[in-house]
Design a protein around this motif. Structure first.
Motif, short mmCIF file in Angstrom:
data_model
loop_
_atom_site.label_atom_id
_atom_site.label_comp_id
_atom_site.label_asym_id
_atom_site.label_seq_id
_atom_site.Cartn_x
_atom_site.Cartn_y
_atom_site.Cartn_z
N GLY A 132 0.80 -1.22 0.00
CA GLY A 132 0.00 0.00 0.00
C GLY A 132 0.82 1.26 0.00
O GLY A 132 0.39 2.31 0.50
N VAL A 133 2.02 1.20 -0.57
CA VAL A 133 2.93 2.34 -0.57
C VAL A 133 2.36 3.49 -1.41
O VAL A 133 1.93 3.29 -2.54
N THR A 134 2.37 4.68 -0.85
CA THR A 134 1.92 5.87 -1.58
C THR A 134 3.03 6.90 -1.77
O THR A 134 2.84 7.90 -2.46
N PHE A 135 4.18 6.68 -1.13
CA PHE A 135 5.27 7.64 -1.30
C PHE A 135 5.95 7.44 -2.65
O PHE A 135 5.86 6.37 -3.27
N PRO A 136 6.66 8.47 -3.14
CA PRO A 136 7.29 8.39 -4.46
C PRO A 136 8.37 7.30 -4.53
O PRO A 136 9.21 7.17 -3.63
N ILE A 137 8.31 6.50 -5.60
CA ILE A 137 9.35 5.52 -5.89
C ILE A 137 9.96 5.90 -7.23
O ILE A 137 9.26 5.91 -8.25
N PHE A 138 11.21 6.23 -7.22
CA PHE A 138 11.87 6.72 -8.43
C PHE A 138 12.47 5.57 -9.24
O PHE A 138 12.38 4.40 -8.87
N SER A 139 13.08 5.91 -10.34
CA SER A 139 13.69 4.92 -11.22
C SER A 139 14.84 4.21 -10.50
O SER A 139 15.52 4.80 -9.64
N LYS A 140 15.06 2.97 -10.87
CA LYS A 140 16.15 2.19 -10.26
C LYS A 140 17.49 2.84 -10.58
O LYS A 140 17.75 3.24 -11.71
N ILE A 141 18.33 2.96 -9.57
CA ILE A 141 19.60 3.68 -9.72
C ILE A 141 20.78 2.83 -9.27
O ILE A 141 20.62 1.75 -8.72
N LYS A 142 21.96 3.37 -9.52
CA LYS A 142 23.19 2.83 -8.95
C LYS A 142 23.67 3.80 -7.88
O LYS A 142 23.58 5.01 -8.04
N ILE A 143 24.18 3.25 -6.81
CA ILE A 143 24.67 4.06 -5.69
C ILE A 143 26.20 4.04 -5.64
O ILE A 143 26.83 5.02 -5.28
#
Length: 210
Positions: A132-143
């Protein structure tokens, strides 16, 4: 070669004039290059909210939309042993304190084992449907490495540490500066206390400015 009487020939005079012109051009180009470097440095983002990132659908998003709020930036994963506990607690925190003054900002990363193998859209759909996540999920990244996402690199450079596993949490204040971080094993209750205090201070500051 010189003409009789020691005077330079027309050919040598032309060469000298050409060399002088080329030297002037080179000096001008060097000056322009130095000016360009100086301008580029002055434009380098100075806080987290100065960056742009991609959302799960590949659309460019300015993090400036979160300026003036507190943000809990998290490197998330769908297949970690920490996934369920963290997604549920992060969503609860986001619901309690957001979104007028606070947001959880999730950045999926696949550099920690086989814990995030899907596409960005699949990752977002998984989090939404299962937790039930409503917070923003951005594109998969490299750290880690030379291809590290610049916005996230700003965070790791700020604390001089790189996450060793999924679900490290970084608290960013309303000006876009990193003010604290937590490793995944640290209890959400401790994080909630500090985030709540920061949000309260933001609200009080806004009221004073009215």
């Amino acid at each position: 070669m010189e003409a009789l009487g020691g005077y330079p020939t027309k050919s040598s005079a032309s060469r000298a004039k050409l060399l002088k012109i080329l030297l002037s051009v080179a000096l001008c180009m060097g000056s322009l290059y130095l000016i360009q470097i100086k301008v580029s440095k002055s434009r380098k983002p100075k806080d987290f909210y100065s960056y742009e990132v991609k959302d799960a659908r590949g659309k460019t998003v300015s993090l400036g939309k979160y300026r003036g709020k507190a943000s809990l930036v998290v490197n998330v994963a769908s297949g970690s042993e920490l996934t369920e506990l963290n997604y549920r607690s992060l969503q609860e925190l986001h619901r309690e304190l957001g979104t007028s003054h606070f947001n959880v900002l999730a950045f999926p990363c696949s550099q920690y084992g086989d814990t995030e193998s899907g596409t960005s859209r699949e990752i977002e759909a998984f989090a939404r449907s299962n937790y039930g996540v409503t917070f923003p999920i951005f594109s998969k990244i490299k750290i880690m490495g030379s291809e590290a996402e610049p916005a996230f690199k700003f965070i790791t450079d700020s604390i001089q540490r790189i996450p060793k596993w999924n679900f490290w949490k970084f608290l960013v204040n309303s000006e876009g500066q990193v003010v604290n971080f937590w490793k995944p094993e640290e209890p959400i209750e401790e994080i909630r206390k500090e985030v709540t205090t920061l949000v309260r201070n933001i609200i009080l500051k806004k009221r004073q400015e009215l």
